[in-house]
Design an enzyme around this catalytic site. Structure first.
Site, mmCIF file in Angstrom:
data_model
loop_
_atom_site.group_PDB
_atom_site.id
_atom_site.type_symbol
_atom_site.label_atom_id
_atom_site.label_comp_id
_atom_site.label_asym_id
_atom_site.label_seq_id
_atom_site.Cartn_x
_atom_site.Cartn_y
_atom_site.Cartn_z
ATOM 1 N N HIS A 168 0.843 -1.204 0.000
ATOM 2 C CA HIS A 168 0.000 0.000 0.000
ATOM 3 C C HIS A 168 0.875 1.249 0.000
ATOM 4 C CE1 HIS A 168 -3.467 2.515 1.460
ATOM 5 N NE2 HIS A 168 -2.459 3.217 1.961
ATOM 6 N N GLU A 169 1.900 1.255 0.844
ATOM 7 C CA GLU A 169 2.775 2.429 0.913
ATOM 8 C C GLU A 169 3.590 2.601 -0.364
ATOM 9 O OE1 GLU A 169 2.357 4.605 3.174
ATOM 10 O OE2 GLU A 169 0.895 3.303 4.118
ATOM 11 N N HIS A 172 1.881 4.577 -2.986
ATOM 12 C CA HIS A 172 2.009 6.035 -2.841
ATOM 13 C C HIS A 172 3.317 6.520 -3.462
ATOM 14 C CE1 HIS A 172 -1.553 6.658 -0.476
ATOM 15 N NE2 HIS A 172 -1.158 5.881 0.509
ATOM 16 N N GLU A 248 -6.295 6.930 -0.844
ATOM 17 C CA GLU A 248 -6.214 5.703 -0.046
ATOM 18 C C GLU A 248 -6.911 4.541 -0.751
ATOM 19 O OE1 GLU A 248 -4.385 5.151 2.690
ATOM 20 O OE2 GLU A 248 -3.669 7.169 2.231
#
Length: 638
Positions: A168-169, A172, A248
Site C-alpha cells: 500500500h505504501e 504512494h 487511499e
C-alpha cells in the site's frame, strides 16, 4: 488506469490543489484586510488621512509573507526527504545487517516489493513507541523515499498482512503522492503560523499595551489574524482530507496488484478495526502527517477524516464482510491478542513457489502495450519472483549490497567491462578518483559479477541504495564522478552499462537534492522528436547485429511514435553523447507522451515479438533512466 495515466492524474490534481490553495490564500488575505479596515479605518480618528491604502498594502504583504515564509520553512526542514519525516516522528532506522527477526522480516518484505516495482530500495524505519498498527511512506521521489512502520504493526501483523501494508505504501511512492504530501504539510503549516502570530500578539501584545491608547486597533487586528488563520486552516484540512481519502482507495487497489491477494491487506485492516490501539499514534506531530498514514492516526470525525471508513475499505477487498463482524473480532482479540510471529509459525512461513527464472538465452514474448501495462504496476508473479531473485544472489554480493563500506565498490564493479583494454582504462580512472581499497575491491567484485546473470544486476543495484545513501555528500559526489568516468571510458562501454551508470548517478543526485528530484514533466512529444528519434536509433542498433535488421526495428518503432515523420535510419556517430543530450529532455515529457515513446522503444527492441534477457534488461535500464520503473520480468500480458 496505468502508471502513465496515474502520473497524469497526479499532475492535474496537483494543479487543482495549487489553484484551491491559491484561492484559499487570496480569501485569507482579503479577510485580513477587512479586519485591518475595521481596526484602523473604521475607528474614526485612529488612522491618518490617506494612510488606509498604504496600510492595506502593508497588511496584504505581511499576510503573504507570514504564510509564504512559514510554508518555505516547513518544506525546507523536510528537504532531506523521507528520512527527515521519519526521524521527526521518532523513527528508528532498521540496520541493513540486523539479526532481529521482526526487523529482518520487515527489511526482506521492503526489498522484495522494491525489486518487484523496479525502484530503489527505500530507507526503512520503525516507530518503536507506537503500539497502534500504522505505516507511512515519505519523500520527494522513489530515489529518496523512506518507509516507516509502527512497533504495533511489526508485532501484530503476520507476513502476508505486513506485505499488504508495505505494498500500500509503495503505491504512494509510484503514484507520485509523496511530493504532494510534503507540499500539503508546508502550506498548512504556513496558514497555521498566521493564526499563531495573531494568538501570540493577543497574549503578549495585549498585556504590554493594556493602557496604551492605540491598543484597541492592534488587538483587533491580531484577533483578525488568529480567527482568519484558524478558519483558513479549517478549510485547508478539508481539502487535504478529501484528496487523501481518494488516494487511499487507489493505494489499496494497487496493493492488491502488488501482492496478488486481498487476504493480507484486509487482515491488517481487520486488526486495526478489532484491536483497542487500532491505528492511533501517540506522537504529538501526528496531525501534520495524518494524510500520509496507512490508517487514521488521529481519530478525526468524518468531516476531516483523511481515510475512508475501515469497513468500507475492507468491503472493497472482501465484499461479503459485514459491519457486525467487527464486534466478533474485538471479542476474539480481547481473549487472545494477535501475534504476527505466532501466526507466521502456524502458517509455516512458506510463501508461493516462484516460477523458475529464465536462462541467459531465454526469449520473452512481449507486445508494446503489455510492457507499458507493467510500468509502475507489478502484478502476476512479480512479487514472488522478486524474492526468488534475492535468493539467487550469492551471499557475498548480497552482504556487500547491505554494507555501508562495500556498496560503492560493488556498484563500481557492476559498471566495469570485461577484462581487456577498456577495463584497464576504467581501473586507471577509478584509481585516480578513489583510494586504493575501493579500486581494488571494485575489480574483485567485477570478477564475481561477471558470473552473475544479467537479470540480477539491476535488483542488486536497487538493494545497495540504502547503504549508498548513508555515505557523506563528498563521497557521493565522487561516486557520481566515478560512474561517469567508468561508463565513458574509451566510449566502448556497452549500452546497458552506460544506462546503468546514468541511472545510478540520477538516483544519487535525487538523494542528494530530494526537493529537486524528478516530477512528471510537461513537454509534448512532438517538441522532443530529435532526441526521441536518436534514442530509437541507438536502441535499434544495439539490439541487432546487422544494419538491415536494425533499420527494420527502427522503422517499427517510428511507425508507433511518429507515423507521419519521414526520418531515415541514421544512428548517431557518437551514441553516448547523443544519449547524454537526450535524457534531460525526454525525462521532462508529459506522462502520456512518455507512454507513447515507451511503446515505440519496445517495438524497436522487439520488432519480431521476442526479447532475450539482455535486451529486456537493457529496456529496463532505459525505462528506469526515464523514471518509468519496470518489474524484474517482462511477460505477455493478455
Amino acid at each position: 488506469m496505468n502508471f502513465f495515466a496515474r502520473q497524469d492524474q497526479a499532475r492535474r490534481q496537483s494543479r487543482r490543489l495549487v489553484l484551491l490553495f491559491t484561492l484559499a490564500v487570496v480569501a485569507i488575505v482579503v479577510a485580513v484586510d477587512v479586519f485591518f479596515l475595521l481596526a484602523f479605518g473604521g475607528l474614526g480618528g485612529v488612522s491618518a488621512p490617506g494612510s488606509t491604502g498604504a496600510g492595506l498594502v502593508m497588511a496584504t504583504l505581511l499576510t503573504l509573507s507570514i504564510i509564504g515564509l512559514g510554508s518555505l520553512y516547513r518544506i525546507s526542514s523536510l528537504r532531506q526527504g523521507g528520512a527527515a519525516v521519519a526521524t521527526q516522528l521518532g523513527g528508528t532506522p532498521v540496520p541493513e545487517d540486523t539479526h532481529d527477526f521482526h526487523y529482518r522480516r520487515l527489511r526482506n518484505v521492503v526489498e522484495e516489493i522494491a525489486i518487484a516495482s523496479g525502484v530503489p530500495v527505500p530507507q526503512v524505519f520503525v516507530l518503536e513507541q507506537e503500539a497502534g498498527i500504522n505505516a507511512f511512506a515519505a519523500g520527494y521521489a522513489p530515489s529518496d523515499a523512506a518507509v516507516a512502520v509502527t512497533r504495533g504493526a511489526l508485532d501484530k501483523l503476520n507476513r502476508d498482512e505486513l506485505q499488504g501494508v508495505i505494498a500500500h505504501e509503495f503505491s504512494h511512492v509510484l503514484n507520485g503522492d509523496m511530493r504532494l504530501n510534503i507540499r500539503l504539510m508546508g502550506v498548512l503549516f504556513g496558514i497555521l503560523v498566521l493564526a499563531v502570530v495573531g494568538r501570540k500578539i493577543l497574549q503578549h501584545g495585549g498585556r504590554g499595551s493594556r493602557n496604551s491608547k492605540g491598543a484597541g486597533p492592534v488587538l483587533l487586528a491580531a484577533l483578525g489574524l488568529m480567527v482568519v488563520g484558524y478558519i483558513g486552516l479549517f478549510f485547508g484540512r478539508l481539502i487535504k482530507a478529501g484528496v487523501s481519502r481518494q488516494r487511499e482507495f487507489l493505494a489499496d487497489a494497487s496493493a492488491v496488484q502488488f501482492t496478488r491477494q486481498t487476504k493480507g491487506l484486509a487482515g491488517a485492516l481487520k486488526k486495526i478495526a478489532g484491536l483497542p490501539d487500532g491505528s492511533k499514534l501517540a506522537s504529538r506531530d501526528t496531525e501534520e502527517v495524518a494524510h500520509m498514514l496507512f490508517g487514521d492516526g488521529v481519530g478525526y470525525s468524518s468531516l476531516f477524516a483523511t481515510h475512508p471508513p475501515l469497513v468500507a475499505r475492507i468491503q472493497a477487498l472482501e465484499p461479503s464482510f459485514k459491519p457486525s463482524a467487527v464486534a466478533d473480532l474485538v471479542a476474539r482479540w480481547q481473549m487472545h491478542p494477535p501475534s504476527g510471529l505466532d501466526e507466521d509459525l502456524a502458517l509455516g512461513l512458506a510463501g508461493p513457489v516462484p516460477p523458475p527464472l529464465p536462462g541467459e538465452h531465454a526469449e520473452l514474448q512481449v507486445t508494446p502495450p503489455s510492457v507499458v501495462a507493467q510500468v509502475g504496476a507489478p502484478r502476476s508473479d512479480d512479487y514472488v519472483r522478486a524474492g526468488a531473485l534475492v535468493e539467487a544472489m550469492p551471499d557475498v554480493l548480497r552482504r556487500a549490497a547491505h554494507e555501508r563500506e562495500e556498496a560503492v565498490p560493488l556498484l563500481f564493479g557492476l559498471l566495469m567491462a570485461a577484462p581487456g583494454p577498456v577495463r584497464e582504462r576504467q581501473q586507471f580512472e577509478l584509481a585516480a578518483r578513489n583510494d586504493e581499497r575501493v579500486a581494488r575491491q571494485a575489480l574483485d567484485y567485477a570478477d564475481r559479477l561477471s558470473e552473475l546473470p544479467r537479470l540480477l544486476h539491476l535488483p542488486l543495484a536497487a538493494m545497495a541504495m540504502p547503504a549508498l545513501r548513508k555515505r557523506p555528500r563528498p563521497e557521493l559526489e565522487r561516486f557520481m564522478d566515478g560512474c561517469f568516468a567508468l561508463t565513458h571510458a574509451d566510449g566502448q562501454v556497452s549500452l546497458f552499462e552506460y544506462c546503468l551508470g546514468r541511472l545510478l548517478r540520477v538516483q544519487v543526485r535525487d538523494a542528494l537534492d530530494p526537493a529537486g528530484a524528478w516530477v512528471p514533466g510537461h513537454r509534448h512529444l512532438s517538441r522532443c522528436a530529435p532526441h526521441a528519434i536518436a534514442l530509437m536509433a541507438v536502441l535499434a542498433q544495439a539490439g541487432h547485429a546487422d544494419a538491415d535488421s536494425a533499420r527494420r526495428a527502427y522503422l517499427a518503432g517510428m511507425a508507433r511514435v511518429f507515423p507521419r515523420v519521414d526520418s531515415p535510419y541514421q544512428p548517431p556517430a557518437e551514441p553516448l553523447r547523443a544519449l547524454d543530450e537526450a535524457w534531460p529532455v525526454l525525462d521532462e515529457l508529459e506522462p502520456m507522451g512518455k507512454e507513447l515513446l515507451l511503446e515505440g522503444l519496445v517495438a524497436a527492441v522487439s520488432h519480431d515479438g521476442r526479447l532475450n534477457v539482455a535486451e529486456a534488461e537493457l529496456l529496463r535500464a532505459v525505462c528506469a533512466s526515464l523514471h518509468c520503473p519496470l518489474p524484474p520480468m517482462l511477460e505477455q500480458r493478455g
